[in-house]
Design an enzyme around this catalytic site. Structure first.
Site, PDB file in Angstrom:
ATOM      1  N   ASN A 189      -0.654   9.713 -10.140  1.00  0.00           N
ATOM      2  CA  ASN A 189       0.423   8.732 -10.284  1.00  0.00           C
ATOM      3  C   ASN A 189       0.736   8.626 -11.775  1.00  0.00           C
ATOM      4  O   ASN A 189       0.005   8.008 -12.535  1.00  0.00           O
ATOM      5  CB  ASN A 189      -0.054   7.388  -9.714  1.00  0.00           C
ATOM      6  CG  ASN A 189       1.009   6.313  -9.820  1.00  0.00           C
ATOM      7  OD1 ASN A 189       2.069   6.517 -10.415  1.00  0.00           O
ATOM      8  ND2 ASN A 189       0.721   5.157  -9.254  1.00  0.00           N
ATOM      9  N   ARG A 192       2.685  10.863  -6.659  1.00  0.00           N
ATOM     10  CA  ARG A 192       3.571   9.742  -6.385  1.00  0.00           C
ATOM     11  C   ARG A 192       4.866   9.965  -7.155  1.00  0.00           C
ATOM     12  O   ARG A 192       4.849  10.233  -8.354  1.00  0.00           O
ATOM     13  CB  ARG A 192       2.934   8.442  -6.861  1.00  0.00           C
ATOM     14  CG  ARG A 192       3.852   7.281  -6.621  1.00  0.00           C
ATOM     15  CD  ARG A 192       3.545   6.129  -7.529  1.00  0.00           C
ATOM     16  NE  ARG A 192       4.478   5.050  -7.264  1.00  0.00           N
ATOM     17  CZ  ARG A 192       4.738   4.092  -8.124  1.00  0.00           C
ATOM     18  NH1 ARG A 192       4.127   4.062  -9.295  1.00  0.00           N
ATOM     19  NH2 ARG A 192       5.589   3.148  -7.828  1.00  0.00           N
ATOM     20  N   HIS A 206       8.051   0.539  -3.291  1.00  0.00           N
ATOM     21  CA  HIS A 206       6.727   0.215  -2.727  1.00  0.00           C
ATOM     22  C   HIS A 206       6.590   0.747  -1.293  1.00  0.00           C
ATOM     23  O   HIS A 206       5.761   0.251  -0.529  1.00  0.00           O
ATOM     24  CB  HIS A 206       6.466  -1.313  -2.655  1.00  0.00           C
ATOM     25  CG  HIS A 206       6.385  -2.011  -3.964  1.00  0.00           C
ATOM     26  ND1 HIS A 206       6.924  -3.263  -4.155  1.00  0.00           N
ATOM     27  CD2 HIS A 206       5.812  -1.655  -5.132  1.00  0.00           C
ATOM     28  CE1 HIS A 206       6.700  -3.656  -5.404  1.00  0.00           C
ATOM     29  NE2 HIS A 206       6.024  -2.698  -6.014  1.00  0.00           N
ATOM     30  N   ARG A 225      10.136  -9.696 -13.701  1.00  0.00           N
ATOM     31  CA  ARG A 225      11.505  -9.379 -13.274  1.00  0.00           C
ATOM     32  C   ARG A 225      12.138 -10.580 -12.582  1.00  0.00           C
ATOM     33  O   ARG A 225      11.475 -11.297 -11.831  1.00  0.00           O
ATOM     34  CB  ARG A 225      11.513  -8.195 -12.301  1.00  0.00           C
ATOM     35  CG  ARG A 225      11.090  -6.893 -12.954  1.00  0.00           C
ATOM     36  CD  ARG A 225      11.173  -5.737 -11.975  1.00  0.00           C
ATOM     37  NE  ARG A 225      10.178  -4.739 -12.318  1.00  0.00           N
ATOM     38  CZ  ARG A 225       9.461  -4.063 -11.452  1.00  0.00           C
ATOM     39  NH1 ARG A 225       9.615  -4.247 -10.141  1.00  0.00           N
ATOM     40  NH2 ARG A 225       8.570  -3.180 -11.850  1.00  0.00           N
ATOM     41  N   GLY A 270      -0.975 -10.947  -3.404  1.00  0.00           N
ATOM     42  CA  GLY A 270      -1.129 -11.071  -1.953  1.00  0.00           C
ATOM     43  C   GLY A 270      -2.578 -10.943  -1.503  1.00  0.00           C
ATOM     44  O   GLY A 270      -3.011 -11.610  -0.563  1.00  0.00           O
ATOM     45  N   GLU A 308      -2.331   2.884  -1.699  1.00  0.00           N
ATOM     46  CA  GLU A 308      -1.255   3.872  -1.795  1.00  0.00           C
ATOM     47  C   GLU A 308      -1.815   5.274  -1.994  1.00  0.00           C
ATOM     48  O   GLU A 308      -1.261   6.247  -1.483  1.00  0.00           O
ATOM     49  CB  GLU A 308      -0.313   3.483  -2.950  1.00  0.00           C
ATOM     50  CG  GLU A 308       0.527   2.260  -2.606  1.00  0.00           C
ATOM     51  CD  GLU A 308       1.113   1.544  -3.813  1.00  0.00           C
ATOM     52  OE1 GLU A 308       0.336   0.847  -4.517  1.00  0.00           O
ATOM     53  OE2 GLU A 308       2.312   1.670  -4.069  1.00  0.00           O
TER      54      GLU A 308
END
Ligand code: ADP
Length: 398
Positions: free
Chosen positions: A7, A91, A180, A241, A333, A384
């Site tokens: 990645n 990725r 995502h 953001r 989360g 991921e």
């Protein structure tokens, strides 16, 4: 088969080596400050301490060379030579509308991804640099690209077309893509496993709440809507953001603050979100500590974050005419017990009831809803890299 997952960011690179026999993690690492003074590689063989090695790495090719050396290191490596690595999974952030699934990398794919640079100028160039470096150093090894946007390609046009002149979609491919995707796909499959129900029979809402954050509605295994848009700036309030705002604000702030396009983009991407509102940090732990000390703006930032997540959950329940399970994943989360509690407060009329005791958990696959909750609430740590490795192995085996 052993799979190397890469990645690649602009100045950093994360990697993992997985043994797909049992999907175990053999080693992982992080290269930082590529092309900057003080380049460093952190390599961790599973079960051992992290080895930190400062070596100059002027570009991605030198960084990948260091990764390959670490992976083959006689003391801390996990393979004797690179022939043991059956494939490399990369990725890649943006595939535009070109790929709705992962793909074996060849010259045609490279060309297609180069064409996507225009719509992903920040993300795709470092991803491509990583692929090019690997192809140069491991010319015999098959490589697969796994895209953040791919899982979202099932969205219907009413979800992805913006209400601006249609020609902008036709001419410039301006549309909602969503990001995502690899994470949303992984946790949706895991949710189906945990519920022991076929994904084709489920309505799911997956909340990837990290530094970047997005919510996705997945009906019968297909994405029907997602909160991120043309870029990862749209949607939720995030670490730095802004998420959704009235587009008229952009030109107004530009004029008032004397900013150019790059300046205003920088504000919206790097200085907004919970950082911009709280003035404290983009990290929820710092903001929660500030709330404890009585900082009202920090408290406001957290309420705003939760408000937007709830807003999307409500919208997606309406779009799908119900939901069977809601998943929480990524840094916030997975770890932020109080944020999950705020998000799930007062949703009883929608059949959503959190169990405050079961919710006191971090980073582990867990059902966190109350016994009498109609909707199952799940905490699922995302992975991921594993999803990339699975796609890579499956494509290479074919
Ligand atoms: P990225 O989008 O950079 O991959 P992550 O998914 O790793 O982000 O999420 C990082 C964020 O998770 C941190 O900035 C922090 O806000 C949040 N986080 C991590 N651990 C905790 C924790 N224990 N409590 C609250 N928030 C946490």
């Amino acid at each position: 088969m052993k799979v190397l997952v890469i990645n690649c960011g602009s100045s950093s690179l994360k990697y993992q080596v997985l043994d797909m026999k049992d999907e175990s993690l053999l080693a992982k690492g992080l290269v930082e400050r590529i092309g900057i003074e003080g380049s460093v590689i952190n390599h961790t063989k599973t079960g051992e301490e992290t080895i930190v090695n400062e070596v100059p790495m002027k570009d991605h090719k030198e960084a990948i060379a260091q990764v390959l050396a670490a992976v083959q290191d006689p003391a801390h490596g996990v393979v004797q030579d690179m022939s043991e690595i059956g494939a490399v999974g990369h990725r890649v952030v943006h595939a535009g509308e070109k790929y709705a699934d992962s793909v074996i990398i060849d010259d045609t794919v490279m060309k297609a991804l180069e064409e996507c640079i225009e719509i992903a100028p920040l993300h795709n160039p470092p991803n491509l640099a990583g692929i090019e470096a690997c192809r140069a150093l491991m010319p015999e090894t098959p490589m697969v690209a796994v895209f953040d946007t791919a899982f979202h390609q099932t969205m219907p046009p009413e979800s992805y077309i913006y209400a601006i002149p249609y020609e902008y979609y036709e001419k410039y491919k301006v549309r909602r893509y969503g990001f995502h995707g690899t994470s949303h796909k992984y946790v949706s499959q895991k949710a189906a496993d945990m519920l022991n129900i076929n994904i084709n029979d489920l309505k799911l809402i997956t909340c990837h709440l990290g530094n970047g954050a997005s919510v996705t509605a997945i009906k019968h295994g297909r994405v029907i809507d997602t909160s991120m848009g043309f870029t990862p700036l749209e949607g939720l309030v995030m670490g730095t953001r802004s998420g959704d705002l009235d587009p008229a604000i952009v030109s107004y702030i530009k004029e008032k603050e004397g900013l150019d396009d790059a300046g205003v983009n920088n504000v919206l991407n790097k200085k907004s979100g919970v950082l911009g509102v709280s003035g404290v940090s983009s990290d929820f732990r710092d903001i929660e500590a500030a709330v404890e000390e009585g900082n009202d703006r920090a408290a406001l930032a957290l309420r705003m974050f939760a408000h937007r997540v709830r807003f999307y959950i409500g919208a997606y329940i309406a779009e799908m005419n119900g939901v069977d399970a809601i998943v929480f994943t990524a840094g916030v989360g997975e770890n932020d017990i109080s944020m999950r509690e705020i998000i799930c407060t007062n949703l009883g009329n929608l059949g959503i009831k959190l169990d405050p005791i079961k919710n006191k958990v971090r980073g582990r696959d867990t059902v966190i809803s109350a016994e009498d909750s109609k909707v199952t609430l799940l905490l699922i740590p995302t992975n991921e890299e594993l999803m990339i490795a699975r796609d890579t192995m499956n494509l290479v085996r074919k």
